[in-house]
Write a protein that holds these residues in place. Structure first.
Motif, PDB file in Angstrom:
ATOM      1  N   ILE A  41      45.401  45.483  25.529  1.00  0.00           N
ATOM      2  CA  ILE A  41      45.116  45.678  26.949  1.00  0.00           C
ATOM      3  C   ILE A  41      44.256  44.538  27.464  1.00  0.00           C
ATOM      4  O   ILE A  41      43.229  44.203  26.852  1.00  0.00           O
ATOM      5  N   GLU A  56      40.588  45.277  32.971  1.00  0.00           N
ATOM      6  CA  GLU A  56      40.239  45.004  34.368  1.00  0.00           C
ATOM      7  C   GLU A  56      38.864  45.559  34.703  1.00  0.00           C
ATOM      8  O   GLU A  56      38.129  44.972  35.485  1.00  0.00           O
ATOM      9  N   ARG A  78      45.695  46.269  31.982  1.00  0.00           N
ATOM     10  CA  ARG A  78      47.155  46.133  31.927  1.00  0.00           C
ATOM     11  C   ARG A  78      47.584  45.812  30.501  1.00  0.00           C
ATOM     12  O   ARG A  78      46.926  45.045  29.809  1.00  0.00           O
ATOM     13  N   TRP A 122      55.775  52.910  27.746  1.00  0.00           N
ATOM     14  CA  TRP A 122      54.755  51.884  27.962  1.00  0.00           C
ATOM     15  C   TRP A 122      55.400  50.507  27.995  1.00  0.00           C
ATOM     16  O   TRP A 122      56.187  50.160  27.127  1.00  0.00           O
ATOM     17  N   GLY A 174      52.523  44.715  31.210  1.00  0.00           N
ATOM     18  CA  GLY A 174      52.184  44.613  32.624  1.00  0.00           C
ATOM     19  C   GLY A 174      51.816  45.942  33.265  1.00  0.00           C
ATOM     20  O   GLY A 174      51.274  45.966  34.369  1.00  0.00           O
ATOM     21  N   GLN A 175      52.095  47.031  32.593  1.00  0.00           N
ATOM     22  CA  GLN A 175      51.796  48.362  33.136  1.00  0.00           C
ATOM     23  C   GLN A 175      50.293  48.622  33.129  1.00  0.00           C
ATOM     24  O   GLN A 175      49.596  48.253  32.197  1.00  0.00           O
ATOM     25  N   ARG A 176      49.805  49.267  34.183  1.00  0.00           N
ATOM     26  CA  ARG A 176      48.385  49.606  34.296  1.00  0.00           C
ATOM     27  C   ARG A 176      48.118  50.896  33.540  1.00  0.00           C
ATOM     28  O   ARG A 176      48.810  51.886  33.726  1.00  0.00           O
ATOM     29  N   SER A 218      48.498  56.626  32.204  1.00  0.00           N
ATOM     30  CA  SER A 218      48.950  55.718  33.251  1.00  0.00           C
ATOM     31  C   SER A 218      47.899  55.685  34.355  1.00  0.00           C
ATOM     32  O   SER A 218      47.300  56.707  34.684  1.00  0.00           O
ATOM     33  N   ASP A 241      48.429  51.713  40.473  1.00  0.00           N
ATOM     34  CA  ASP A 241      47.969  50.452  41.051  1.00  0.00           C
ATOM     35  C   ASP A 241      47.187  50.669  42.343  1.00  0.00           C
ATOM     36  O   ASP A 241      46.353  49.845  42.704  1.00  0.00           O
TER      37      ASP A 241
END
Length: 184
Positions: free
Chosen positions: A33, A36, A68, A80, A83-85, A136, A139
């Motif tokens: 990951i 962020e 991400r 999964w 790029g997925q948050r 999940s 965004d």
């Protein structure tokens, strides 16, 4: 992807040190990951103050992580994607094999890592996580707003859910600190 990343690790009880670590590829059932945001929890203080370098390598604290997916390990479920948050909380993902997991008591898993305590957490630019511990994260929600939901939010939600209160009931929230503000 960079060959290294920065992290704040506990080098001895009560001391955090900024270090550069090599970026590690995720193992079986893991994701890498790109962090962020990571909330700051009272349990992190315990992890930092109570660290024992003689019992484990220098550890990166932090268990309210949003980021991400940067890389997937083998056998990660197809839901999964890179790029997925996603988010990771204190319980780092059940093994799905122990007696507790087979009985559906995933929170009691005997082999579950405690993010920031028994495995590295989110006080870093990158972190490894078990895919079974991911949630999940939309965004539309800022990472800084989502991260505290993964500990204080879950603790408060579970308490309110289990107390028997229904929609429209009056409940008392004592204190408006890290958990109380989530309850409100």
């Amino acid at each position: 992807m960079n060959a290294t990343y920065r992290a704040m690790q506990v080098t001895r009880p009560g001391v955090l040190e900024l270090v550069e670590r090599p970026t590690i590829a995720p193992g079986i059932g893991q994701v890498l990951i790109a962090v962020e945001a990571c909330g700051i929890c009272g349990a992190d203080v315990g992890d930092i103050e109570g660290a024992d370098p003689a019992l484990q390598p220098p550890r990166v604290p932090g268990h309210e992580v949003v980021g991400r997916i940067a890389a997937l390990g083998e056998h990660v479920p197809s839901l999964w994607k890179v790029g997925q948050r996603v988010g990771v909380g204190r319980l780092g993902g059940p093994c799905s094999e122990c007696v507790q997991c087979r009985q559906g008591h995933f929170q009691l898993c005997q082999h579950q890592p405690f993010v920031g305590a028994t495995c590295d957490g989110g006080y870093a630019e990158m972190m490894l996580a078990r895919a079974s511990g991911l949630v999940s994260s939309p965004d539309e929600l800022l990472a800084e707003e989502a991260a505290p939901l993964l500990c204080a939010g879950i603790a408060t939600f579970n308490a309110l859910k289990k107390c028997g209160a229904q929609a429209g009931d009056t409940v008392a929230i004592i204190g408006i600190g890290g958990l109380g503000h989530m309850a409100l």
